[in-house]
Scaffold this active site. Sequence first.
Site, short mmCIF file in Angstrom:
data_model
loop_
_atom_site.label_atom_id
_atom_site.label_comp_id
_atom_site.label_asym_id
_atom_site.label_seq_id
_atom_site.Cartn_x
_atom_site.Cartn_y
_atom_site.Cartn_z
N HIS A 1 6.37 2.60 -1.30
CA HIS A 1 5.81 1.19 -0.35
C HIS A 1 3.89 0.78 -0.31
CE1 HIS A 1 3.96 5.02 1.92
NE2 HIS A 1 3.92 4.43 2.36
N ASP A 2 3.89 2.09 -1.52
CA ASP A 2 2.60 1.25 -2.12
C ASP A 2 2.33 0.81 -3.54
OD1 ASP A 2 0.61 2.38 0.66
OD2 ASP A 2 1.04 4.45 0.09
N ASP B 1 12.97 -2.17 13.27
CA ASP B 1 12.68 -1.21 14.14
C ASP B 1 13.88 -0.39 14.31
OD1 ASP B 1 16.16 -1.98 15.45
OD2 ASP B 1 14.46 -3.99 16.30
N ASP C 1 16.62 -5.95 11.58
CA ASP C 1 15.74 -6.13 12.97
C ASP C 1 17.18 -5.70 13.71
OD1 ASP C 1 14.22 -6.78 15.18
OD2 ASP C 1 13.62 -8.84 14.23
#
Length: 575
Positions: free
Chosen positions: A346-347, A49, A41
């Site tokens: 990510h899963d 981001d 971040d």
Amino acid sequence: MPEPRDNPRTIEPDSATVGDGEPAWWKEAVVYEIYPQSFNDSDGDGIGDIPGIIEKVDYLDDLGIDVVWLTPPYDSPHADNGYDIRDYRSILDDFGDMADFERLLAELHDRDIRLILDMVLNHTSDEHEWFEQSRREVEGYEDYYHWVDGDPEEPPNNWTSGFGGSAWEYDEVREAWYLHLFHEKQPDLNWRNPEVRAEMQDVVEFWLEKGIDGFRLDVFNIMSKPEGYPDGDPEDDWVGMDQFADGPNIHEYYRDLYDEVISNYDVMTVGEGMNLSPREAKRYCGESGDGLNMTYHYGHTLLDYGEDGWWDIVDWEVEEMREVLTRWVQQLEVTDAWNTVYLGTHDTPRIVSRFGNDDRYHYESATMLATLLSTFPATPFVYQGDELGMTNYPWSSREEMRDADATNRVRLALEEGRAEDFADVQDVVRYRSRDNARTPMQWSDREQAGFTESEPWIPINPAHEAINAADQRGREDSILSYYQDLIDLRHDEEALAYGVYDLLAEDHPRVWAYERTLEEDTILVVLNWAGRPSRVALGDADTVRSVLACNYDDPGTDLGSLALRPYEARVYRVN
């Protein structure tokens, strides 16, 4: 995983060649997946981001990766963390803007790192303008999605969502049912409509013209649904998979996408396959198929699923993992379908918590898993934080979670009376939840793990005090340094990209051993996939010329009787 008995019997190896032998940059690459909202971040709002990724490109360069896979950065309401796209040609405000994206692309390319984007072809957000037009039956948009008229109390068929519950939602505006194979805010596009196919080809071309280096295609093989929407097998964990996986026109859709757009660019394409077999994978890949480069499957990540699916955690053995991944190598041999290898995304849960030992043998098991990824005959995919040995989070309430899949399953369990409170499902959630992979990257031992200066969008794992990049960078005995060395080794040794795969000691209950051979060069990999010592005999035909990698000091070199320590990994050059 239960501890099986020793069986040091040596058998004749089972050989398989790697691909069709044609070199390509994406065959030699190491891919690193970034989940942007959890990476870094830069502006202190608690959400990672694109400028935050730019701040860390030197970290990526030092790690040695070749390709960044960026999960969806597009404008989205984030009902499913970006896989519900509202505008394919815009960047989510929380992540930055298009200028930020173009700067990231330039910074990566300056370091010879390529960038591929996650592309969601199967569905959009229900806030996409196409869906808004379609639900109002605006001329030209009526058939952009799968609509079925009928009784508001009776879904059109028995298909279920991948997140639990029915795959159909009744829309009061259009007074009809629409299909969503995932979240109800993710309506499936109707690829039978040629206008939809043209729209999506334009989207793909838009990003390729930006200069990106390819796509990871989300749930790529479920876009084609059969006419009439016949019921699926009610015994399947995901009811309807037998109807929409590798559907009736799917190969036509991909061949057209390749011929019309992708074939004009030197890019990497990898498809995420649902219920995918090697036989079907070959049909999607190469010039003899639909033009994709490679696919990845879930065979080895379903080994811990029992008869009751997501809720049923079962023990597994290394023999099963070895059989699944070896079968894919063997069945893709001498084809233009390339292979992939991954353990986490990510899963999925964190790999050291799922496939290793995140307690007593944290370093040893994390580096053993890294050795498999770096030496297996496939393009390796590393998920952010696995190079640090990041672990699962100790979830204690539903309110902590953000995963649409897990939270929906917990909600249904409570509503249906299968659980009285979160405590009843806590153990399964802690093991299964996709949020395990989505807790923020652990950059330091500071409060908020150096990820942000404010409250993060999802909790920070308390393990960051002991597991973080600041502590591991520059330390020779760290998991991060081991990953760096292995990635360097893969780059240096052509046999690790293109060498023949020979499985050794294939009946051993704990040890996975194989050779990679290219012309006169042979590399031997030996992995003890257990939290106890193991012994294996690999014969005396080969002689160890050098030790290329090991996660312990003083590895033995007597191949006739190798004594392996818990989760020990060794890589030899032999002749």
